[in-house]
Design an enzyme around this catalytic site. Structure first.
Site, PDB file in Angstrom:
ATOM      1  CD1 TRP A 128       3.560   6.675  -1.965  1.00 54.95           C
ATOM      2  CD2 TRP A 128       5.794   6.774  -2.093  1.00 54.95           C
ATOM      3  NE1 TRP A 128       4.073   6.299  -0.740  1.00 54.95           N
ATOM      4  CE2 TRP A 128       5.443   6.362  -0.797  1.00 54.95           C
ATOM      5  CE3 TRP A 128       7.150   6.905  -2.400  1.00 54.95           C
ATOM      6  CZ2 TRP A 128       6.382   6.078   0.192  1.00 54.95           C
ATOM      7  CZ3 TRP A 128       8.094   6.624  -1.422  1.00 54.95           C
ATOM      8  CH2 TRP A 128       7.703   6.214  -0.142  1.00 54.95           C
ATOM      9  CG  ASN A 129       7.940   2.193  -3.418  1.00 52.96           C
ATOM     10  OD1 ASN A 129       7.058   1.932  -4.227  1.00 52.96           O
ATOM     11  ND2 ASN A 129       8.580   1.255  -2.745  1.00 52.96           N
ATOM     12  CG  HIS A 153       0.563   5.973  -9.761  1.00 52.71           C
ATOM     13  ND1 HIS A 153       1.231   5.484  -8.654  1.00 52.71           N
ATOM     14  CD2 HIS A 153       1.469   5.954 -10.765  1.00 52.71           C
ATOM     15  CE1 HIS A 153       2.473   5.163  -8.992  1.00 52.71           C
ATOM     16  NE2 HIS A 153       2.643   5.429 -10.274  1.00 52.71           N
ATOM     17  CB  ALA A 154       0.655   6.718  -4.655  1.00 56.69           C
ATOM     18  N   GLY A 204       1.586  -2.099  -2.478  1.00 54.07           N
ATOM     19  CA  GLY A 204       1.510  -1.081  -1.429  1.00 54.07           C
ATOM     20  C   GLY A 204       1.655  -1.711  -0.065  1.00 54.07           C
ATOM     21  CB  SER A 205       0.984  -0.333   3.258  1.00 54.79           C
ATOM     22  OG  SER A 205      -0.326   0.118   3.012  1.00 54.79           O
ATOM     23  CD  GLU A 226       4.295  -8.507  -6.059  1.00 58.35           C
ATOM     24  OE1 GLU A 226       5.084  -8.565  -5.093  1.00 58.35           O
ATOM     25  OE2 GLU A 226       4.291  -9.353  -6.956  1.00 58.35           O
ATOM     26  CB  CYS A 260       8.688  -3.634  -1.055  1.00 58.70           C
ATOM     27  SG  CYS A 260       9.156  -3.956  -2.762  1.00 58.70           S
ATOM     28  CD  GLU A 357       7.460  -1.944   4.343  1.00 62.13           C
ATOM     29  OE1 GLU A 357       6.261  -1.614   4.389  1.00 62.13           O
ATOM     30  OE2 GLU A 357       8.020  -2.320   3.303  1.00 62.13           O
TER      31      GLU A 357
HETATM   32  P1  NAP Z   1       0.001   2.577   0.452  1.00 61.78           P
HETATM   33  O1  NAP Z   1      -0.219   3.737   1.344  1.00 61.78           O
HETATM   34  O2  NAP Z   1      -0.520   1.266   0.873  1.00 61.78           O
HETATM   35  O3  NAP Z   1      -0.604   2.993  -0.980  1.00 61.78           O
HETATM   36  C1  NAP Z   1      -0.464   2.174  -2.103  1.00 61.78           C
HETATM   37  C2  NAP Z   1      -1.604   2.440  -3.041  1.00 61.78           C
HETATM   38  O4  NAP Z   1      -2.793   1.944  -2.449  1.00 61.78           O
HETATM   39  C3  NAP Z   1      -1.864   3.925  -3.309  1.00 61.78           C
HETATM   40  O5  NAP Z   1      -2.313   4.078  -4.621  1.00 61.78           O
HETATM   41  C4  NAP Z   1      -2.960   4.261  -2.312  1.00 61.78           C
HETATM   42  O6  NAP Z   1      -3.711   5.363  -2.720  1.00 61.78           O
HETATM   43  C5  NAP Z   1      -3.769   2.989  -2.339  1.00 61.78           C
HETATM   44  N1  NAP Z   1      -4.522   2.709  -1.134  1.00 61.78           N
HETATM   45  C6  NAP Z   1      -4.143   2.896   0.148  1.00 61.78           C
HETATM   46  N2  NAP Z   1      -5.112   2.461   0.994  1.00 61.78           N
HETATM   47  C7  NAP Z   1      -6.122   1.990   0.219  1.00 61.78           C
HETATM   48  C8  NAP Z   1      -7.394   1.434   0.492  1.00 61.78           C
HETATM   49  N3  NAP Z   1      -7.810   1.235   1.736  1.00 61.78           N
HETATM   50  N4  NAP Z   1      -8.174   1.078  -0.548  1.00 61.78           N
HETATM   51  C9  NAP Z   1      -7.758   1.252  -1.816  1.00 61.78           C
HETATM   52  N5  NAP Z   1      -6.565   1.782  -2.137  1.00 61.78           N
HETATM   53  C10 NAP Z   1      -5.750   2.149  -1.136  1.00 61.78           C
HETATM   54  O7  NAP Z   1       1.531   2.353   0.163  1.00 61.78           O
HETATM   55  P2  NAP Z   1       2.611   3.418  -0.287  1.00 61.78           P
HETATM   56  O8  NAP Z   1       2.953   4.249   0.900  1.00 61.78           O
HETATM   57  O9  NAP Z   1       2.160   4.123  -1.522  1.00 61.78           O
HETATM   58  O10 NAP Z   1       3.821   2.475  -0.705  1.00 61.78           O
HETATM   59  C11 NAP Z   1       4.685   1.931   0.214  1.00 61.78           C
HETATM   60  C12 NAP Z   1       4.329   0.507   0.533  1.00 61.78           C
HETATM   61  O11 NAP Z   1       4.327  -0.251  -0.673  1.00 61.78           O
HETATM   62  C13 NAP Z   1       5.343  -0.163   1.412  1.00 61.78           C
HETATM   63  O12 NAP Z   1       4.696  -0.955   2.371  1.00 61.78           O
HETATM   64  C14 NAP Z   1       6.148  -1.005   0.437  1.00 61.78           C
HETATM   65  O13 NAP Z   1       6.829  -2.069   1.024  1.00 61.78           O
HETATM   66  C15 NAP Z   1       5.087  -1.443  -0.493  1.00 61.78           C
HETATM   67  N6  NAP Z   1       5.663  -1.891  -1.772  1.00 61.78           N
HETATM   68  C16 NAP Z   1       5.644  -3.220  -2.082  1.00 61.78           C
HETATM   69  C17 NAP Z   1       6.226  -3.683  -3.260  1.00 61.78           C
HETATM   70  C18 NAP Z   1       6.229  -5.140  -3.619  1.00 61.78           C
HETATM   71  O14 NAP Z   1       6.488  -5.444  -4.775  1.00 61.78           O
HETATM   72  N7  NAP Z   1       5.965  -6.054  -2.720  1.00 61.78           N
HETATM   73  C19 NAP Z   1       6.818  -2.772  -4.120  1.00 61.78           C
HETATM   74  C20 NAP Z   1       6.817  -1.432  -3.788  1.00 61.78           C
HETATM   75  C21 NAP Z   1       6.224  -1.001  -2.603  1.00 61.78           C
HETATM   76  P3  NAP Z   1      -3.503   6.824  -2.057  1.00 61.78           P
HETATM   77  O15 NAP Z   1      -2.121   7.263  -2.344  1.00 61.78           O
HETATM   78  O16 NAP Z   1      -4.536   7.646  -2.729  1.00 61.78           O
HETATM   79  O17 NAP Z   1      -3.748   6.632  -0.583  1.00 61.78           O
END
Ligand code: NAP
Length: 452
Positions: A128-129, A153-154, A204-205, A226, A260, A357
């Site tokens: 979502w960020n 998407h988130a 994501g995370s 990522e 991130c 993080e």
């Molecule tokens: P998140 O909780 O990991 O969620 C990211 C996406 O993954 C969401 O669509 C989420 O769906 C889905 N998801 C979560 N757990 C899953 C699982 N076990 N199986 C399948 N899908 C799953 O992360 P966030 O809070 O949205 O975003 C923040 C994180 O993203 C931070 O750690 C940030 O550093 C990282 N990020 C990295 C980059 C990069 O380019 N390296 C860029 C931006 C952000 P739901 O919402 O339905 O749970």
């Protein structure tokens, strides 16, 4: 899916999930779309990608406001995000054909060459960020390469997810080329396992990355990950301190601290550490925290209440482990999910703000003896996404950059993504690259063709 405006704490919309019948239909549409799309010429794809660029620019106000409402970023940063999405569409419309042109390789054959052919439907699991940017930086190269996209998407940004599908539809992409699936994370593995899906990318995370990569491994499908970061921001004694301080504040509060590649660990050489800590604290305290729709606001809310609770827990544990709280360290007493700009000093490995993080306006300052100590500490992290080094001696900074374990190192500047340059990480920050020539070559079949 329930959307809560982070600036008010009030529910703004509820969107029903797509059921199994819809998802099955979407997978069939994706498979059909790919059979045509894969054979289209680059010029045809580029014409539609340029149309997407136009749609984004025309609807900048609407899409920016939607982002602010769903996840709380400040309005100017949301507008800039829509512009950047338009830029990545323009970039790949212009360069995809050259990035993917077949390459002749001299061998014993009369002709031998490498082709870059599309893979098929690619599933994108997105955060979502940066609710538009993360998706467009996947979709623009993937579609230009001849693939088709499926977006999960988130769950807190369903309006953005549907708006992105609308961009591609209104830009004239054929039915099924880019579709949004409104499904919870628990249904991702079933989609990923479907034979129609050929690859998956997740931003994501790191727990989400591990889970999706494990599922993709079981299904033997290519992944790009990522993930999170705890980027070091190294300030050497010979740095332009004013430049370092101005950049440090922006680097930490960018996107309300939820990026991130936000700088998270400020690693400062001893001779300038007192001044850095004092000035940095003063500048963080001077930030205007408030309504993200107000253009005078520097720092808006966190995207969700659970994220605020988690961030505060990290601050509390860091202080309990011996760090000094120079400012902040508390939730603001107002509706919505606002956290005070926070500076922690004396942070060391083993403390939460160093090892984990921190996704919010919380800066961890660590003191180091010299440049060698700075690089050792920069690398003492589970993550390896971005890094910054501030020094007036560019040659020395370049030599140090070589020793940094990160996907990118910025010298005397803010770590940022750019459509022309590869972006990604190593260690717990994931693998694979997005953007530039490297990004478009992730989801292709690198095919050898040999002629006797
Ligand atoms: P998140 O909780 O990991 O969620 C990211 C996406 O993954 C969401 O669509 C989420 O769906 C889905 N998801 C979560 N757990 C899953 C699982 N076990 N199986 C399948 N899908 C799953 O992360 P966030 O809070 O949205 O975003 C923040 C994180 O993203 C931070 O750690 C940030 O550093 C990282 N990020 C990295 C980059 C990069 O380019 N390296 C860029 C931006 C952000 P739901 O919402 O339905 O749970």
């Amino acid at each position: 899916m329930r959307v809560i405006n982070p600036a008010t704490g009030r529910v703004v919309r509820e969107v029903p999930d797509h059921d199994e019948t819809y998802v099955r239909g979407a997978l069939q549409r994706a498979a059909r779309a790919f059979e045509d799309w894969r054979w289209t010429a680059f010029e045809d794809r580029a014409a539609r990608m340029r149309a997407a660029e136009g749609v984004l620019r025309d609807r900048k106000d609407r899409y920016a406001t939607l982002m602010v409402e769903e996840m709380g970023k400040t309005l100017p940063s949301a507008e800039a995000e829509v512009e950047k999405c338009a830029w990545v569409c323009e970039h790949y419309a212009e360069h995809a054909a050259a990035y993917l042109a077949p390459e002749a390789v001299p061998t014993d054959a009369s002709r031998s060459l490498v082709r870059f052919d599309p893979l098929g439907p690619v599933l994108a699991v997105m955060p979502w960020n940066f609710p538009f940017w993360q998706v467009f930086r996947f979709a623009a190269p993937a579609l230009m390469a001849g693939n088709v996209g499926l977006l999960k998407h988130a769950s807190n940004v369903p309006g953005c997810a549907l708006a992105i599908e609308e961009v591609f539809r209104d830009a004239g992409f054929p039915e099924g080329c880019f579709q949004t699936l409104l499904i919870p994370s628990s249904r991702v593995e079933a989609v990923l396992r479907d034979p129609v899906v050929r690859a998956v990318t997740l931003t994501g995370s790191d727990p989400a990355g591990r889970s999706v990569a494990a599922a993709a491994g079981r299904a033997l499908k290519k992944t790009v990950l990522e993930l999170g970061g705890s980027d070091p921001f190294v300030v050497l004694a010979d740095a332009d301190l004013d430049l370092a301080l101005t950049t440090a504040v922006t680097a930490r509060i960018l996107n309300n601290g939820q990026s991130c590649i936000a700088a998270k660990r400020f690693i400062v050489e001893e001779p300038v550490a007192d001044r850095f800590e004092a000035d940095f604290t003063r500048r963080m305290e001077a930030l205007r925290v408030g309504d993200p729709m107000d253009r005078a606001t520097d720092l808006g809310p966190l995207a969700r209440e659970d994220l605020l609770v988690e961030l505060h827990d990290q601050v509390t544990r860091t202080v309990a482990a011996g760090a000094r709280l120079l400012t902040g360290g508390r939730r603001l007493d107002r509706p919505g999910f606002f956290y005070a700009p926070t500076v922690l000093a004396g942070v060391e490995p083993g403390m939460a703000a160093h090892d984990e993080e921190t996704f919010g306006p919380v800066a961890a300052v660590c003191r180091v003896r010299d440049a060698d100590h700075a690089i050792a500490l920069a690398n003492r992290s589970a993550f390896g996404l971005g890094a910054a080094i501030f020094s007036r001696d560019t040659e020395r900074a370049l030599a140090l950059a070589e020793r940094v374990e990160a996907g990118s190192v910025f010298i005397n500047g803010l770590v940022k993504s750019d459509p022309r340059l590869p972006f990604g990480g190593l260690k717990a920050s994931g693998y694979g690259r997005e953007l530039g020539v490297f990004g478009i070559r992730e989801f292709v079949n690198v095919k050898t063709v040999w002629v006797r």
